[in-house]
Design an enzyme around this catalytic site. Structure first.
Site, PDB file in Angstrom:
ATOM      1  N   TRP A 100      74.568  14.039 -10.304  1.00  0.00           N
ATOM      2  CA  TRP A 100      75.420  15.012 -11.004  1.00  0.00           C
ATOM      3  C   TRP A 100      74.778  15.304 -12.363  1.00  0.00           C
ATOM      4  CZ3 TRP A 100      81.078  15.868  -9.878  1.00  0.00           C
ATOM      5  CH2 TRP A 100      81.658  16.733 -10.805  1.00  0.00           C
ATOM      6  N   ASP A 101      74.151  16.462 -12.454  1.00  0.00           N
ATOM      7  CA  ASP A 101      73.383  16.808 -13.655  1.00  0.00           C
ATOM      8  C   ASP A 101      74.211  17.719 -14.564  1.00  0.00           C
ATOM      9  OD1 ASP A 101      71.222  17.030 -15.374  1.00  0.00           O
ATOM     10  OD2 ASP A 101      69.834  17.813 -13.876  1.00  0.00           O
ATOM     11  N   ASN A 103      72.938  20.360 -17.813  1.00  0.00           N
ATOM     12  CA  ASN A 103      71.773  20.695 -18.638  1.00  0.00           C
ATOM     13  C   ASN A 103      72.043  21.635 -19.789  1.00  0.00           C
ATOM     14  OD1 ASN A 103      69.242  19.405 -17.521  1.00  0.00           O
ATOM     15  ND2 ASN A 103      70.192  20.168 -15.650  1.00  0.00           N
ATOM     16  N   ASP A 146      64.559  11.993 -18.874  1.00  0.00           N
ATOM     17  CA  ASP A 146      63.534  12.745 -18.154  1.00  0.00           C
ATOM     18  C   ASP A 146      62.145  12.226 -18.483  1.00  0.00           C
ATOM     19  OD1 ASP A 146      65.225  14.322 -16.766  1.00  0.00           O
ATOM     20  OD2 ASP A 146      65.092  16.057 -18.089  1.00  0.00           O
TER      21      ASP A 146
HETATM   22  C1  DGJ Z   1      67.242  17.607 -15.376  1.00  0.00           C
HETATM   23  C2  DGJ Z   1      67.182  16.217 -14.823  1.00  0.00           C
HETATM   24  O1  DGJ Z   1      67.187  15.292 -15.849  1.00  0.00           O
HETATM   25  C3  DGJ Z   1      65.956  16.074 -13.929  1.00  0.00           C
HETATM   26  O2  DGJ Z   1      65.862  14.773 -13.445  1.00  0.00           O
HETATM   27  C4  DGJ Z   1      66.035  17.064 -12.812  1.00  0.00           C
HETATM   28  O3  DGJ Z   1      67.130  16.761 -11.981  1.00  0.00           O
HETATM   29  C5  DGJ Z   1      66.184  18.466 -13.373  1.00  0.00           C
HETATM   30  N1  DGJ Z   1      67.281  18.559 -14.297  1.00  0.00           N
HETATM   31  C6  DGJ Z   1      66.363  19.470 -12.263  1.00  0.00           C
HETATM   32  O4  DGJ Z   1      66.620  20.722 -12.733  1.00  0.00           O
END
Ligand code: DGJ
Length: 731
Positions: A479-480, A482, A550
């Site tokens: 579950w990301d 961003n 990341d």
């Molecule tokens: C950010 C995450 O931290 C990464 O591991 C990866 O899932 C990317 N998003 C994918 O867009």
């Protein structure tokens, strides 16, 4: 019944003669008292007090407790609007517009167990726990509000969980600031220091130790859903903090929205710590009869330095914060497609990746970003949670079938709270973005955030995720999240409630996560927020593990995992072995080093094994096999931080079984030693001094006492980027 009541009273003791409440941890005491004006004040939080000490302290305190200048006193939850101008725990606006509050004690209740805040995650009480809760009820002088302060003590772990609830009794008021916990520390022999965890994307949780000088220091998160720049945790010591000695107090919020932990050093040298929802861009309207629950804050005290504090917190977080069947299970070794394949894959590539992973020892294949909509890069399709048949002609169901046929579990990546402007979802529901009409807001990674305060948005996401989970028989979800929350606005809420949005966003997110967790408890959910951007105790109530960063460079990961270990247990940390040169840093570290850093948390793989040399493949397979031998120890053992990577040329840490029957030691040395220098021995900690331990890798046996005195010379070989893992088994 009588025995039960006696047991509760043993944990929290009310002495009516001295008006004290003594919260008695196994090795700590939290002592509150009611002043003559019925203001709850803190007499002591620290090492355990005897009954005689309590009476003595109460007598001494009473001579000063009636001081009319509140700013001189150690108040336990100070409201604004009186002669105490330190930063308050509570700042209200009353129906008449005034901001003067005067809360005084009305009554209290002591009960076994605990309750949880409404709509928010809460820590657990397990059968057999001696946890007990004190609820103090206070009322404002004008009786417009009632304030409940909750203190739950887990005596075995010396953990105190605090929270506050305010109820509007008359008219309409407004909360400008409400903290979960507030602690006034006395003047100490040495100045107070803080330990916080600032950072950024790809370098989360860098340890920062600083003397607290006169004035106000705010550790805070303002980004609404991503806090790479600071973790909601703060520890305090007297003088510079030590790893293995001296008293340490810490605060960790069970909250993933905008948060604040502030430290105010008064000219007198007294220190106030407030922890709770950030008052930045926050205002909450309370109509008559309505209540507001502040999130929980976990307070830990340890007299044995940062190490002892972390071990208490680790026990607490893995057992009373994390929950569900996965809490008590070894986590599968996963192979994630992201760094190996990014957006460019087809059905057969993923099956081939899975087969390679299986041959090496992986147990779960995770298909990361790019499986849905028309997502060939990060500019499109978030929100369209339907498989891309160009890449996956047999659908997710067909892919899942083929992965499962290999004997692997199968998981998928989602970013539920986000939406691409270029998506079917956004075209159909342009109003679902967290923006106001006429103010479209900026994008980040070409995406907006959905308005999680709207029930119809959450219902839609629940339906979409449920459908995929059931259709594909998912075992795991990543579950990301961003995007930070910027330009907050929602047409779903009236003018007077716009400043409630950052909190409403996280309440909505929690509600959705909770619904999915309860419906699909067997699905292992790993949190992520552009790496470790909201790795906190709130998230861990829904997601028992979290992608730490990341940045998968082994050397950088030592720092990131070290910082996180101040409050996060190893079993909550996702740590992957990735390819070289590292995609972010360009550094090429040997497989041995990458593997041992990942082995000290939840090991995963994040590369395409078909690109590896035969030697690296063999080393990786060996590392996976060794990891499976130690992962239970890593999950349940006690962490000892031995040599600090922020301080020295080498770093080391160990994990020791609770019964001290075995241990595993990790050593990392980035640069080769200068020629001619004797190798430096390692001093271990936490072993049974009287027991003998066999070190199979070195074919040696030493007593625990000798190992703790520094007899171990780890074999680091020659060259840069050296590392070793050593196993100790009690004979
Ligand atoms: C950010 C995450 O931290 C990464 O591991 C990866 O899932 C990317 N998003 C994918 O867009």
């Amino acid at each position: 019944m009588v025995g039960f009541l006696r047991e509760v009273a043993l944990v929290i003791e009310f002495d009516p003669e001295h008006s004290t409440f003594h919260l008695k941890g196994n090795s700590s005491s939290y002592l509150l008292a009611l002043s003559p004006s019925r203001d709850p004040q803190l007499l002591h939080w620290g090492a355990a007090l005897g009954d005689g000490d309590v009476v003595q302290l109460a007598r001494l305190w009473r001579t000063k407790a009636g001081d009319p200048l509140l700013e001189k006193l150690r108040r336990d939850y100070a409201s604004f609007g009186n002669n105490d101008l330190r930063s308050p725990a509570l700042h209200l606006e009353h129906p008449d517009g005034s901001r003067i509050s005067a809360f005084t004690y009305l009554e209290h209740e002591i009960t076994a167990g605990k309750s949880v805040p409404h709509g928010l995650p809460g820590t657990l009480v397990e059968p057999g726990d001696k946890a007990a809760t004190l609820r103090l009820r206070l009322v404002d002088g004008l009786r417009a509000q009632q304030l409940d302060l909750y203190y739950t003590l887990y005596p075995e772990m010396d953990i105190l969980v605090r929270r506050a609830v305010i109820k509007q009794m008359k008219g309409t008021g407004c909360i400008q600031k409400i903290m979960s916990a507030s602690v006034d520390f006395p003047v100490a022999a040495r100045p107070y220091w803080s330990v916080s965890l600032p950072g950024d994307w790809a370098r989360e949780r860098m340890v920062q130790k600083a003397e607290l000088k006169q004035g106000l220091v705010r550790a805070e998160g303002r980004r609404g859903s991503q806090f790479h720049d600071m973790s909601p945790f703060l520890a305090v010591s007297q003088g510079p903090p030590a790893e293995d000695s001296g008293p340490v107090w810490s605060f960790a919020l069970v909250y993933s929205g905008n948060w604040l932990i502030e430290a105010e050093t008064h000219p007198s040298g007294r220190l106030r710590i407030n922890a709770g929802i950030n008052d930045f861009d926050f205002k909450w309207r309370l109509d008559e009869g309505e209540s507001f629950d502040a999130p929980e804050c976990v307070l830990a005290f340890a007299s044995g330095g940062l190490g002892a504090m972390s071990r208490n917190l680790h026990d607490f977080v893995r057992g009373r914060v994390c929950r569900g069947p996965w809490r008590d299970r070894d986590r599968p070794v996963l192979l994630n497609s992201w760094e190996g394949l990014h957006f460019g894959f087809k059905h057969e590539d993923i099956v081939a990746l899975a087969a390679e992973g299986k041959a090496l020892g992986a147990e779960l294949l995770v298909l990361d970003d790019g499986w849905f909509g028309k997502r060939d890069d990060d500019r499109t399709s978030l929100g369209d949670w339907v498989e891309d048949v160009r890449k996956l002609p047999q659908g997710i169901r067909g892919l899942s079938r083929d992965i499962h046929a290999l004997g692997l579990k199968f998981g998928l990546w989602f970013e539920p709270e986000s939406v691409s402007p270029d998506s079917e979802l956004f075209r159909k529901h342009p109003g679902w973005g967290l923006t106001l009409a006429g103010r479209p807001g900026s994008t980040h990674r070409t995406q907006h955030v959905l308005d999680m305060s709207r029930a119809e948005v959450r219902d839609h996401l629940f339906e979409r995720l449920s459908h995929t989970i059931e259709d594909a028989g998912l075992d795991y979800i990543k579950w990301d999240m961003n995007r930070p929350l910027w330009e907050l606005g929602s047409d779903a809420w009236p003018a007077g409630r716009q400043s409630e949005l950052s909190h409403r966003f996280i309440l909505g997110t929690y509600e959705l996560m909770g619904r999915l967790r309860d419906r699909y408890p067997e699905v292992l959910v790993e949190g992520c927020a552009g790496g470790g951007g909201r790795f906190d105790l709130g998230m861990l109530c829904y997601q028992p593990q979290f992608w730490a960063s990341d940045n998968t460079d082994a050397l950088d990961r030592v720092l990131i995992q070290w910082g996180g270990s101040l409050f996060l247990p190893a079993v909550s940390v996702g740590a992957h072995i990735s390819g070289i040169p590292n995609q972010l840093t360009g550094r090429s570290t040997p497989m041995r080093l990458r593997a041992l850093v990942a082995m000290s948390a939840n090991l995963g793989i994040e590369l395409d094994p078909s690109t590896l040399s035969r030697q690296d493949k063999n080393e990786l397979a060996t590392a996976l096999a060794r990891y499976k031998e130690i992962r239970r120890l890593v999950r349940l053992g006690d962490l000892y931080r031995l040599e600090d990577p922020f301080a020295g040329p080498r770093s080391a840490w160990s994990i020791v079984a609770k019964d001290k029957s075995e241990a595993v030691v990790f050593v990392v040395q980035p640069l080769a030693s200068l020629p001619g220098l004797d190798p430096r021995p390692l001093r271990l900690a936490g072993l049974d001094p009287a027991a003998d331990y066999r070190i199979s890798d070195l074919d040696q046996t030493w007593s625990g006492a000798a190992l703790m005195a520094g007899c171990l010379l780890p074999d680091l070989g020659k060259g840069d980027y050296a590392g070793a893992m050593v196993r100790l088994i009690r004979r």
